[in-house]
Design a protein around this motif. Sequence first.
Motif, PDB file in Angstrom:
ATOM      1  N   GLY A 173       0.785  -1.224   0.000  1.00  0.00           N
ATOM      2  CA  GLY A 173       0.000   0.000   0.000  1.00  0.00           C
ATOM      3  C   GLY A 173       0.819   1.278   0.000  1.00  0.00           C
ATOM      4  N   ARG A 174       0.112   2.383  -0.160  1.00  0.00           N
ATOM      5  CA  ARG A 174       0.718   3.721  -0.180  1.00  0.00           C
ATOM      6  C   ARG A 174       1.203   4.117   1.208  1.00  0.00           C
ATOM      7  NH1 ARG A 174      -1.726   8.525   0.840  1.00  0.00           N
ATOM      8  NH2 ARG A 174      -3.719   7.440   0.993  1.00  0.00           N
ATOM      9  N   VAL A 175       0.464   3.684   2.215  1.00  0.00           N
ATOM     10  CA  VAL A 175       0.829   3.963   3.609  1.00  0.00           C
ATOM     11  C   VAL A 175       0.675   2.673   4.408  1.00  0.00           C
ATOM     12  CG1 VAL A 175       0.217   6.409   3.541  1.00  0.00           C
ATOM     13  CG2 VAL A 175      -1.549   4.714   4.061  1.00  0.00           C
ATOM     14  N   PRO A 176       1.357   2.567   5.567  1.00  0.00           N
ATOM     15  CA  PRO A 176       1.327   1.306   6.324  1.00  0.00           C
ATOM     16  C   PRO A 176      -0.054   0.900   6.798  1.00  0.00           C
ATOM     17  CG  PRO A 176       3.141   2.707   7.058  1.00  0.00           C
ATOM     18  CD  PRO A 176       2.301   3.541   6.154  1.00  0.00           C
ATOM     19  N   ASP A 177      -0.954   1.861   7.036  1.00  0.00           N
ATOM     20  CA  ASP A 177      -2.273   1.509   7.560  1.00  0.00           C
ATOM     21  C   ASP A 177      -3.343   1.461   6.472  1.00  0.00           C
ATOM     22  OD1 ASP A 177      -2.249   4.185   7.056  1.00  0.00           O
ATOM     23  OD2 ASP A 177      -3.172   4.794   8.956  1.00  0.00           O
ATOM     24  N   ALA A 178      -2.928   1.376   5.210  1.00  0.00           N
ATOM     25  CA  ALA A 178      -3.907   1.257   4.120  1.00  0.00           C
ATOM     26  C   ALA A 178      -4.655  -0.069   4.255  1.00  0.00           C
ATOM     27  CB  ALA A 178      -3.209   1.332   2.767  1.00  0.00           C
ATOM     28  N   LEU A 179      -5.952  -0.017   3.977  1.00  0.00           N
ATOM     29  CA  LEU A 179      -6.786  -1.212   4.096  1.00  0.00           C
ATOM     30  C   LEU A 179      -7.205  -1.714   2.716  1.00  0.00           C
ATOM     31  CD1 LEU A 179      -9.162  -0.182   7.040  1.00  0.00           C
ATOM     32  CD2 LEU A 179      -7.066  -1.560   7.145  1.00  0.00           C
ATOM     33  N   THR A 180      -7.234  -3.027   2.561  1.00  0.00           N
ATOM     34  CA  THR A 180      -7.707  -3.626   1.319  1.00  0.00           C
ATOM     35  C   THR A 180      -9.230  -3.634   1.304  1.00  0.00           C
ATOM     36  OG1 THR A 180      -7.799  -5.881   2.211  1.00  0.00           O
ATOM     37  CG2 THR A 180      -5.683  -5.118   1.320  1.00  0.00           C
ATOM     38  N   ASP A 181      -9.813  -4.066   0.191  1.00  0.00           N
ATOM     39  CA  ASP A 181     -11.271  -4.154   0.095  1.00  0.00           C
ATOM     40  C   ASP A 181     -11.842  -5.110   1.133  1.00  0.00           C
ATOM     41  OD1 ASP A 181     -11.080  -2.429  -1.985  1.00  0.00           O
ATOM     42  OD2 ASP A 181     -11.598  -3.866  -3.568  1.00  0.00           O
ATOM     43  N   GLU A 182     -11.017  -6.061   1.588  1.00  0.00           N
ATOM     44  CA  GLU A 182     -11.470  -7.027   2.595  1.00  0.00           C
ATOM     45  C   GLU A 182     -11.302  -6.490   4.012  1.00  0.00           C
ATOM     46  OE1 GLU A 182      -9.386  -7.813   0.070  1.00  0.00           O
ATOM     47  OE2 GLU A 182     -11.008  -8.669  -1.144  1.00  0.00           O
ATOM     48  N   GLY A 183     -10.811  -5.232   4.139  1.00  0.00           N
ATOM     49  CA  GLY A 183     -10.644  -4.627   5.445  1.00  0.00           C
ATOM     50  C   GLY A 183      -9.375  -5.049   6.164  1.00  0.00           C
ATOM     51  N   GLU A 184      -8.407  -5.627   5.458  1.00  0.00           N
ATOM     52  CA  GLU A 184      -7.165  -6.065   6.057  1.00  0.00           C
ATOM     53  C   GLU A 184      -6.059  -5.044   5.798  1.00  0.00           C
ATOM     54  OE1 GLU A 184      -6.356  -9.884   4.462  1.00  0.00           O
ATOM     55  OE2 GLU A 184      -8.049 -10.872   5.462  1.00  0.00           O
ATOM     56  N   THR A 185      -5.169  -4.876   6.761  1.00  0.00           N
ATOM     57  CA  THR A 185      -4.044  -3.953   6.609  1.00  0.00           C
ATOM     58  C   THR A 185      -3.033  -4.524   5.625  1.00  0.00           C
ATOM     59  OG1 THR A 185      -4.330  -3.267   8.910  1.00  0.00           O
ATOM     60  CG2 THR A 185      -2.254  -2.687   7.835  1.00  0.00           C
ATOM     61  N   VAL A 186      -2.454  -3.677   4.800  1.00  0.00           N
ATOM     62  CA  VAL A 186      -1.491  -4.130   3.792  1.00  0.00           C
ATOM     63  C   VAL A 186      -0.257  -4.724   4.467  1.00  0.00           C
ATOM     64  CG1 VAL A 186      -2.280  -2.497   2.049  1.00  0.00           C
ATOM     65  CG2 VAL A 186      -0.477  -1.817   3.648  1.00  0.00           C
ATOM     66  N   ASP A 187       0.486  -5.559   3.720  1.00  0.00           N
ATOM     67  CA  ASP A 187       1.651  -6.257   4.269  1.00  0.00           C
ATOM     68  C   ASP A 187       2.920  -5.421   4.201  1.00  0.00           C
ATOM     69  OD1 ASP A 187       0.381  -8.936   4.715  1.00  0.00           O
ATOM     70  OD2 ASP A 187       0.037  -8.752   2.556  1.00  0.00           O
ATOM     71  N   GLY A 188       2.905  -4.340   3.428  1.00  0.00           N
ATOM     72  CA  GLY A 188       4.076  -3.491   3.305  1.00  0.00           C
ATOM     73  C   GLY A 188       3.727  -2.273   2.475  1.00  0.00           C
TER      74      GLY A 188
END
Length: 340
Positions: free
Chosen positions: A293-308
């Motif tokens: 993601g663009r930032v560490p706390d970006a969330l996917t459509d499934e509501g999960e935080t990105v891995d990096g």
Amino acid sequence: MRRRKADGNLGLACGICVSFLVLMLFGVGCAGRVVEVDNAQRSTTVITETTGSEDAETTAGGEPVGVGQQETADEEPFVLNTEQPVPPDFLTAYRRGTRIVVEFYGRSADGFYPQGLGPDESGSSTLEGLRGEYPAVEFFSYNINDPGDVGAAANGEATLEPGQYGTLTAQLNVGYTPFVATMAPSGDGYLILNRFQGYTPPPVLSQALYDLDRIEVEDNASDVVLELNSVRLTDTGGGIEYFTVSNPSESRVDLQGFSLREIGAEGEITSDSPGVSVDEAIEVPTDGVSSIGRVPDALTDEGETVDGTFTGGDRLELVAGDQVALLDSGGAVVATLSVS
């Protein structure tokens, strides 16, 4: 007595007619799923059938070629009509001159197809299982029931959504599903090396992909096996919020040094194209998925935080439908996708 005999003959005749009709419908159904398309997409493909005789065609392993299958005996020249609506991802691969496998399959039951979805599911499963063995080949799968709004797209009033095939069925002369074609670049166009329609045994498809992979082409395809699953844009500005990749191979892949780059109008892709880069170690496990993601706390459509996270992206002005490519650390193309 005569009246009863006549009634019996009439019943016998009706029974024969009904049985004959049922056999006809069953025979047509076993040949494959008929593709129902409008006038702009009609094809006149001739379907051949094998029999149980000693002359029946078999694979190298001795298995009979499936009923309803047609395989081309000679290479067919193919030039894509880019003036007609075609899938953007397919067009990008075509312009890049890479090796291509394209599949059309059915997902919904059809009363005219009593054999059911078995052949379509078998063909799709076989190709999905082979993808990891051929990273230099571009695979495209389309649901035959989802052409998109071809008329509106042709008039410039709409664009094809990801997964919609437009006029590609007409241009490839698709008649029955499951349909699989293997294609290699040649001159200003392509050659269709194999065309399979109806049930095709897995060994036949495997051999076709093996033959395709051995053809030398001047492209920049990577040896890394990853699939680019989704690319989500920021709410404003045309940047990338996050992207997701999956790993169908048997080896873990570290994304450090990889990048996501914008594809030009003519399919050009370089390490200098606008995009984002992965500067940290992010491992995609076997049969696993990772999101960046663009930032560490970006969330996917499934509501999960990105891995990096990735870096860059200042020059991006993407809109939904634009094409991007995932490049490995050496700048070779791993996969492409339309952003959304």
